[in-house]
Motif scaffolding. Structure first.
Motif, PDB file in Angstrom:
ATOM      1  N   MET A  33      -6.213  33.057 -90.185  1.00 17.91           N
ATOM      2  CA  MET A  33      -5.902  33.756 -91.440  1.00 17.91           C
ATOM      3  C   MET A  33      -5.511  32.773 -92.523  1.00 17.91           C
ATOM      4  SD  MET A  33      -4.041  37.433 -90.621  1.00 17.91           S
ATOM      5  CE  MET A  33      -2.454  36.766 -90.904  1.00 17.91           C
ATOM      6  N   LEU A  34      -4.660  31.816 -92.156  1.00  7.38           N
ATOM      7  CA  LEU A  34      -4.209  30.813 -93.117  1.00  7.38           C
ATOM      8  C   LEU A  34      -5.399  29.984 -93.618  1.00  7.38           C
ATOM      9  CD1 LEU A  34      -1.839  29.515 -94.622  1.00  7.38           C
ATOM     10  CD2 LEU A  34      -1.512  27.991 -92.653  1.00  7.38           C
ATOM     11  N   GLY A  35      -6.224  29.532 -92.696  1.00 12.83           N
ATOM     12  CA  GLY A  35      -7.391  28.739 -93.071  1.00 12.83           C
ATOM     13  C   GLY A  35      -8.332  29.501 -93.991  1.00 12.83           C
ATOM     14  N   MET A  36      -8.563  30.788 -93.681  1.00 10.16           N
ATOM     15  CA  MET A  36      -9.462  31.589 -94.506  1.00 10.16           C
ATOM     16  C   MET A  36      -8.879  31.845 -95.891  1.00 10.16           C
ATOM     17  SD  MET A  36     -10.990  33.912 -91.454  1.00 10.16           S
ATOM     18  CE  MET A  36     -11.915  35.114 -92.371  1.00 10.16           C
ATOM     19  N   ALA A  37      -7.571  32.062 -95.945  1.00  5.32           N
ATOM     20  CA  ALA A  37      -6.913  32.264 -97.239  1.00  5.32           C
ATOM     21  C   ALA A  37      -6.978  30.981 -98.076  1.00  5.32           C
ATOM     22  CB  ALA A  37      -5.464  32.698 -97.033  1.00  5.32           C
ATOM     23  N   GLN A  38      -6.708  29.848 -97.445  1.00  2.52           N
ATOM     24  CA  GLN A  38      -6.753  28.563 -98.151  1.00  2.52           C
ATOM     25  C   GLN A  38      -8.178  28.265 -98.620  1.00  2.52           C
ATOM     26  OE1 GLN A  38      -5.023  26.548 -94.815  1.00  2.52           O
ATOM     27  NE2 GLN A  38      -3.046  26.254 -95.830  1.00  2.52           N
ATOM     28  N   SER A  39      -9.120  28.598 -97.791  1.00  6.39           N
ATOM     29  CA  SER A  39     -10.521  28.401 -98.122  1.00  6.39           C
ATOM     30  C   SER A  39     -10.916  29.292 -99.309  1.00  6.39           C
ATOM     31  CB  SER A  39     -11.333  28.700 -96.858  1.00  6.39           C
ATOM     32  OG  SER A  39     -12.648  28.897 -97.139  1.00  6.39           O
ATOM     33  N   ALA A  40     -10.389  30.518 -99.332  1.00  5.99           N
ATOM     34  CA  ALA A  40     -10.694  31.458-100.422  1.00  5.99           C
ATOM     35  C   ALA A  40     -10.183  30.966-101.769  1.00  5.99           C
ATOM     36  CB  ALA A  40     -10.108  32.839-100.107  1.00  5.99           C
ATOM     37  N   ILE A  41      -9.040  30.259-101.753  1.00  6.12           N
ATOM     38  CA  ILE A  41      -8.522  29.721-103.019  1.00  6.12           C
ATOM     39  C   ILE A  41      -8.962  28.266-103.223  1.00  6.12           C
ATOM     40  CG2 ILE A  41      -6.561  31.323-103.213  1.00  6.12           C
ATOM     41  CD1 ILE A  41      -4.755  29.061-102.110  1.00  6.12           C
ATOM     42  N   GLU A  42      -9.940  27.849-102.423  1.00  5.40           N
ATOM     43  CA  GLU A  42     -10.549  26.520-102.520  1.00  5.40           C
ATOM     44  C   GLU A  42      -9.558  25.380-102.298  1.00  5.40           C
ATOM     45  OE1 GLU A  42     -13.055  26.315-105.979  1.00  5.40           O
ATOM     46  OE2 GLU A  42     -14.161  28.104-105.359  1.00  5.40           O
ATOM     47  N   ASP A  43      -8.583  25.663-101.432  1.00  4.90           N
ATOM     48  CA  ASP A  43      -7.650  24.628-101.007  1.00  4.90           C
ATOM     49  C   ASP A  43      -8.240  24.010 -99.737  1.00  4.90           C
ATOM     50  OD1 ASP A  43      -5.583  23.061-100.197  1.00  4.90           O
ATOM     51  OD2 ASP A  43      -4.057  24.643-100.257  1.00  4.90           O
ATOM     52  N   VAL A  44      -9.318  23.234 -99.936  1.00 10.48           N
ATOM     53  CA  VAL A  44     -10.147  22.766 -98.823  1.00 10.48           C
ATOM     54  C   VAL A  44      -9.380  21.881 -97.841  1.00 10.48           C
ATOM     55  CG1 VAL A  44     -12.211  21.419 -98.230  1.00 10.48           C
ATOM     56  CG2 VAL A  44     -12.282  23.035-100.129  1.00 10.48           C
ATOM     57  N   ASP A  45      -8.603  20.945 -98.354  1.00 16.67           N
ATOM     58  CA  ASP A  45      -7.888  20.018 -97.465  1.00 16.67           C
ATOM     59  C   ASP A  45      -6.952  20.750 -96.509  1.00 16.67           C
ATOM     60  OD1 ASP A  45      -9.204  17.949 -98.676  1.00 16.67           O
ATOM     61  OD2 ASP A  45      -7.547  17.389 -99.993  1.00 16.67           O
ATOM     62  N   ASP A  46      -6.189  21.707 -97.047  1.00 23.11           N
ATOM     63  CA  ASP A  46      -5.269  22.463 -96.196  1.00 23.11           C
ATOM     64  C   ASP A  46      -6.023  23.387 -95.247  1.00 23.11           C
ATOM     65  OD1 ASP A  46      -2.982  21.256 -97.103  1.00 23.11           O
ATOM     66  OD2 ASP A  46      -2.569  22.765 -98.644  1.00 23.11           O
ATOM     67  N   ALA A  47      -7.127  23.958 -95.724  1.00 23.91           N
ATOM     68  CA  ALA A  47      -7.937  24.835 -94.873  1.00 23.91           C
ATOM     69  C   ALA A  47      -8.463  24.045 -93.670  1.00 23.91           C
ATOM     70  CB  ALA A  47      -9.095  25.436 -95.670  1.00 23.91           C
ATOM     71  N   ILE A  48      -8.885  22.816 -93.913  1.00 23.59           N
ATOM     72  CA  ILE A  48      -9.383  21.974 -92.815  1.00 23.59           C
ATOM     73  C   ILE A  48      -8.293  21.770 -91.761  1.00 23.59           C
ATOM     74  CG2 ILE A  48     -10.089  19.608 -92.206  1.00 23.59           C
ATOM     75  CD1 ILE A  48     -11.759  19.605 -94.835  1.00 23.59           C
ATOM     76  N   ILE A  49      -7.066  21.506 -92.218  1.00 32.18           N
ATOM     77  CA  ILE A  49      -5.946  21.305 -91.287  1.00 32.18           C
ATOM     78  C   ILE A  49      -5.673  22.579 -90.482  1.00 32.18           C
ATOM     79  CG2 ILE A  49      -3.457  20.854 -91.131  1.00 32.18           C
ATOM     80  CD1 ILE A  49      -3.895  19.028 -93.687  1.00 32.18           C
ATOM     81  N   SER A  50      -5.696  23.731 -91.170  1.00 32.07           N
ATOM     82  CA  SER A  50      -5.451  25.003 -90.476  1.00 32.07           C
ATOM     83  C   SER A  50      -6.523  25.279 -89.434  1.00 32.07           C
ATOM     84  CB  SER A  50      -5.401  26.160 -91.483  1.00 32.07           C
ATOM     85  OG  SER A  50      -4.327  25.965 -92.376  1.00 32.07           O
ATOM     86  N   PHE A  51      -7.792  25.082 -89.816  1.00 31.44           N
ATOM     87  CA  PHE A  51      -8.885  25.323 -88.873  1.00 31.44           C
ATOM     88  C   PHE A  51      -8.841  24.328 -87.708  1.00 31.44           C
ATOM     89  CE2 PHE A  51     -11.363  27.448 -92.512  1.00 31.44           C
ATOM     90  CZ  PHE A  51     -10.970  28.717 -92.111  1.00 31.44           C
ATOM     91  N   GLU A  52      -8.420  23.107 -88.002  1.00 30.94           N
ATOM     92  CA  GLU A  52      -8.274  22.087 -86.954  1.00 30.94           C
ATOM     93  C   GLU A  52      -7.241  22.552 -85.925  1.00 30.94           C
ATOM     94  OE1 GLU A  52      -6.744  17.826 -87.757  1.00 30.94           O
ATOM     95  OE2 GLU A  52      -8.739  17.958 -88.689  1.00 30.94           O
ATOM     96  N   ASN A  53      -6.140  23.101 -86.424  1.00 35.67           N
ATOM     97  CA  ASN A  53      -5.098  23.611 -85.527  1.00 35.67           C
ATOM     98  C   ASN A  53      -5.608  24.785 -84.703  1.00 35.67           C
ATOM     99  OD1 ASN A  53      -2.869  21.862 -86.020  1.00 35.67           O
ATOM    100  ND2 ASN A  53      -2.614  22.807 -88.014  1.00 35.67           N
ATOM    101  N   ALA A  54      -6.363  25.672 -85.335  1.00 36.88           N
ATOM    102  CA  ALA A  54      -6.949  26.812 -84.618  1.00 36.88           C
ATOM    103  C   ALA A  54      -7.924  26.313 -83.555  1.00 36.88           C
ATOM    104  CB  ALA A  54      -7.649  27.750 -85.601  1.00 36.88           C
ATOM    105  N   PHE A  55      -8.701  25.291 -83.912  1.00 36.97           N
ATOM    106  CA  PHE A  55      -9.707  24.719 -83.009  1.00 36.97           C
ATOM    107  C   PHE A  55      -9.057  24.153 -81.747  1.00 36.97           C
ATOM    108  CE2 PHE A  55     -12.448  21.165 -81.609  1.00 36.97           C
ATOM    109  CZ  PHE A  55     -13.648  21.839 -81.432  1.00 36.97           C
TER     110      PHE A  55
END
Length: 152
Positions: A33-55
């Motif tokens: 959820m965090l990664g998708m929200a960050q991605s939606a507001i184009e906060d790419v760097d943070d989204a990558i970190i969130s998705f990395e944690n999910a991964f």
């Protein structure tokens, strides 16, 4: 129109989610959820970190693999070559009949200039997809583009 109250609530939601994750770092859905929200507001760097944690928690989730590949590609001007490609290939090996996975596999193939392979993936996706599917037009357009490129 004043959107400041709306964006504040988005920021508050993100902050609440981040605080929750400090206490619950193994919550896969929360990282997604965090990664998708960050991605939606184009906060790419943070989204990558969130998705990395999910991964790290669940490396076999198809939605995660595709979302993660997408933000990584966004970070390289839309190029799926490299790490995003590895994630898409992983998704394909897990779920070779998913039209969404096939669509992304086609993008990777097209970017590698393997237009025959891209066409195979996209035609298979269209074959699987119901006629009413909202993404049909996107895949049909992608297919037209490569067919035009291949006309000698």
């Amino acid at each position: 129109l004043d959107n400041s109250s709306e964006s504040l609530s988005m920021n508050e939601s993100l902050e609440a989610l981040k605080e929750y994750l400090v206490e619950n770092p193994d919550d896969f859905s929360a990282w997604m959820m965090l990664g998708m929200a960050q991605s939606a507001i184009e906060d790419v760097d943070d989204a990558i970190i969130s998705f990395e944690n999910a991964f790290k928690i669940n490396p076999d989730d198809i939605d995660l693999l595709l979302q993660y590949a997408t933000v990584l590609a966004a970070n390289q001007d839309g190029a799926f070559i490299g790490e995003p490609q590895v994630l898409v290939e992983r998704a394909l090996s897990i779920s070779p009949q998913s039209e969404q996975v096939l669509y992304f596999a086609g993008i990777v193939a097209a970017q590698l200039a393997d237009f025959d392979l891209a066409r195979d993936y996209w035609e298979k996706a269209l074959y699987i997809m119901p006629d009413s599917h909202p993404d049909r037009a996107i895949i049909e357009e992608a297919l037209d583009t490569i067919l035009n490129l291949q006309v000698k």
